[in-house]
Scaffold this active site. Structure first.
Site, PDB file in Angstrom:
ATOM      1  CB  CYS A 100     -21.908  24.880  -6.052  1.00 13.92           C
ATOM      2  SG  CYS A 100     -21.719  23.675  -7.346  1.00 13.92           S
ATOM      3  CG  LEU A 101     -27.843  22.024  -3.382  1.00 13.90           C
ATOM      4  CD1 LEU A 101     -26.981  20.876  -2.883  1.00 13.90           C
ATOM      5  CD2 LEU A 101     -28.638  22.602  -2.217  1.00 13.90           C
TER       6      LEU A 101
END
Lengths: 557, 195
Positions: free
Chosen positions: B89-90
């Site tokens: 999750c970036l």
């Protein structure tokens, strides 16, 4: 139709009423309690969309002396809310206003290639390209045209036309739509056209005051409501809808109640209740078994025999006839499901009955029109028959109110949490108050319906006069009762929680507001002519072409 | 459609600076440049220190105008990385991607994410809960996972050392030589024999 005058309407029986009939003349519908919303409800067609958008663009362009594309970037960010934009400008200043919207300082956008060396390295494709083949955005970031184009195509296809950011990492600037258009149309003219349409439609889709008409197949129109957004509107295509939730007009039911009601009517949540009441699971295979005979020794298709009373197997040791305390619980669950089912059936039957009546009565419209035409042709005296059509209109209007008042009552007085802080006794009082109002309305509506079905074309003149008085009087009474029912709902029931804002569209004596055509100052005469009258709804022209957008609206300087 | 010239250049750039960044990107197979493997060292001073993490990289056709798809191949215990699938999750791998970023900068951001977890925007809710409520246990688990899954090669090193020591070379010399050739057993043997 049967005359359904019950005991409830004694004190509103029109025959005992001494009101002045002249006050409710044929045109009584015009006397509305509330100023009609009509002027603030506008219909936007494909042709007027651009003009509607430009009204706002012009304001912003004038206030901030901006170019059109920059004004559009700002307005898209602030969701076409000019007031909000001005508030931000006053409170935070121009720089903050621009920064929030991703608008770079717009002064240095006159890009001069000569400022760059003859070859420029594009960090995206890592190639050296001649300076004439690069484009610098307002934010100052410069990449080659081929990379920019690719970037724009990807973003347009992702549906992000309205907010295409610069390619530089962490640069929040929005790219200049003019530059986007030039680059994209060189590679893919169709996509450039699509891009223009997305920008145009932003005025509808990113704007809480404008919504597409929900008609299916879509009429192509949108409706703009300038003041109270909690209202019911009618598009030029005839579609009536609730502006808040876009479903059919449903007041006095609130949007949430209506949504729940539609879902309840649609899915088979009540089937579950029916099964709870009428079936029992087999203790062996757990399939539901319905009893079809008198014997309480029930046999499942799996051949298992069980007792209908306790639902247990009839093996040795079965003795449910003996009284045990906890069995009471099972019965309460069943009883509750039964009560709930009966309650739903009660409200649904009445809701449905009024909807069905409305369907049957809409046939009356033609019959009555025929009767009037016949009378006007055969009888020379110039009698005005508008009272009949007005009465019929009142009947349609109040039928809808009545039918939607049932789902309202179902939720208001049920256990669905719409009345959570109301004490039981308080709820009972309010419920009976509401039901009194509802019953009075119902009785009078049925009376009007029955009178309107009379064969007034065969009446003698004094009979017609008597009918006219009855219809006018009943119409007035019904209008008043509808108003009171809405007041009761608004003030006593929904207004009970002081912190909640009113959640139903107001009662409009004249029915749902019709949207009027949007006429803008800068519209070309040909547009206004095209859009006058009914033509606007069946207009089949294509979207404004790219060419026109380009030449008329986006070139400058 | 994909800009292979750019990918090729990126790989070259990246290999020049392996010493400095510790970040390595290599094609998964010789057949295509669309499927790559990235390697990042666990940042020092974190529970991931000492581990080497492999990341599967898939380049979409629209690369670099669309973000590369990255996913941990090595199991890792981190609030923003799925402990099941390795999904990351970036923001820069999603809506904040910019065509001006590269595989190397993206991997550097992933490495930075290992140093600075963001438990308020979690990918793995269980890990994020643990991070917020019981930080010590979180550090313990993350370290254990690093030891168990990100140091497979280091277990191999011990085996290689043992093998070479059994051949008659002194342990200190074996370790030094192995390190100097980057852990390659055969190269180390050659060097030991020649030296």
């Amino acid at each position: 139709m049967v005359d359904c005058t019950g005991g409830d309407d004694d004190y509103l029986d029109p025959n005992d009423d001494d009101e002045d009939y002249d006050a409710y003349d044929a045109n009584f519908c015009e006397n509305d309690v509330r100023k009609p919303n009509v002027d603030s409800i506008k219909m936007i067609t494909k042709e007027t969309l651009l003009a509607a958008q430009r009204e706002h663009l012009r304001t912003v362009m004038e206030v901030l002396s901006l170019k059109e594309q920059h004004a559009r970037t700002l307005l898209i960010h602030y969701r076409w809310d000019v007031d909000k934009l001005v508030t931000v400008l006053v409170e935070k200043g121009k720089d903050e206003l621009y920064a929030e919207a991703g608008l770079s300082s717009v002064e240095h956008d006159n890009f001069v290639p000569a400022q760059l060396p003859s070859m420029v390295m594009c960090v995206v494709c890592t190639e050296d390209v001649p300076a004439v083949e690069v484009t610098t955005m307002d934010c100052g970031h410069c990449f080659c045209n081929s990379c920019w184009t690719e970037h724009f195509i990807v973003k347009i296809n992702e549906g992000q036309s309205r907010r295409i950011r610069c390619m530089e990492h962490q640069c929040q600037a929005i790219c200049d739509e003019v530059k986007i258009r030039i680059l994209v149309s060189a590679r893919d003219p169709n996509l450039a056209e699509k891009f223009d349409r997305f920008l145009l439609e932003s005025y509808i889709e990113d704007n809480k005051k404008v919504k597409w008409c929900p008609s299916v197949p879509h009429c192509g129109n949108a409706i703009r409501v300038d003041d109270n957004e909690l209202c019911e509107v009618e598009c030029a295509c005839g579609q009536q809808f609730c502006f808040s939730c876009l479903s059919e007009a449903h007041s006095p039911c609130s949007c949430l109640m209506w949504e729940l009601w539609c879902k309840k009517c649609r899915d088979d949540s009540e089937t579950v209740n029916w099964m709870t009441v009428h079936t029992k699971p087999c203790p062996n295979c757990h399939k539901l078994v319905e009893k079809n005979g008198g014997c309480n020794r029930v046999q499942c298709i799996c051949r298992k025999e069980f007792c209908w009373f306790c639902g247990l197997s009839l093996d040795a040791g079965h003795s449910c006839g003996r009284y045990k305390e906890e069995r009471e619980k099972v019965n309460t669950v069943i009883e509750r499901a039964k009560t709930e089912l009966l309650r739903y059936i009660h409200y649904h039957n009445r809701y449905k009955a009024h909807i069905d009546s409305l369907k049957l009565e809409s046939k009356l419209k033609n019959t009555i029109q025929e009767k009037i035409s016949w009378l006007e042709e055969t009888i020379t005296t110039n009698i005005d028959y508008r009272w009949v059509t007005n009465g019929l209109y009142r009947l349609f209007r109040s039928r809808r109110v009545l039918s939607f008042s049932y789902p309202f009552a179902y939720y208001m007085f049920g256990d669905e949490g719409f009345n959570n802080n109301m004490m039981k006794y308080e709820r009972d009082i309010k419920q009976s108050l509401f039901e009194d109002q509802q019953q009075q309305l119902e009785a009078n509506v049925e009376k009007l319906s029955s009178i309107l079905e009379d064969h007034f074309d065969q009446f003698l003149e004094d009979e017609v006069m008597k009918m006219r008085l009855n219809v006018i009087d009943l119409s007035a009474v019904i209008d008043k009762l509808c108003k009171e029912l809405y007041e009761c709902i608004g003030n006593d029931l929904l207004g009970y929680h002081q912190w909640t804002t009113p959640s139903i569209a107001p009662y409009m004596s004249n029915g749902v507001d019709k949207a009027s055509e949007l006429v803008c100052k800068d519209m070309k005469p040909s547009h206004t002519k095209k859009n006058s009258g009914k033509d606007a709804i069946c207009f089949t022209d294509e979207w404004p072409s790219v060419k026109r957008l380009k030449t008329d609206d986006f070139t400058h300087g | 459609m994909m800009d292979f010239a750019r990918v090729q250049k990126e790989l070259q750039e990246c290999s020049k600076d392996i010493e400095g960044s510790g970040i390595r990107v290599t094609p998964k197979t010789d057949a295509t440049l669309a499927r790559l493997v990235g390697t990042i060292p666990g940042p020092i001073g974190t529970p991931y220190e000492g581990g080497t993490f492999q990341i599967d990289i898939n380049l979409p056709d629209g690369y670099p105008f669309e973000p590369p798809k990255m996913q941990f191949a090595t199991k890792v215990w981190h609030p923003n990385i799925s402990s099941q699938s390795g999904a990351i999750c970036l923001d820069i791998l999603k809506d904040q991607w910019s065509p001006a970023l590269t595989l190397k900068t993206a991997l550097l951001s992933v490495q930075a994410l290992l140093s600075a977890p963001q438990p308020d925007d979690p990918q793995d809710a269980v890990v994020a809960q643990q991070y917020l409520k019981d930080y010590q246990t979180f550090v313990g688990t993350a370290r254990y996972w690093t030891e168990s899954f990100a140091k497979i090669s280091s277990l191999g090193v011990e085996e290689k050392v043992q093998k070479l020591v059994e051949m008659g070379f002194p342990e200190a010399l074996v370790r030094g030589t192995l390190e100097s050739v980057g852990g390659d057993e055969n190269l180390a043997l050659e060097k030991l024999c020649s030296g």
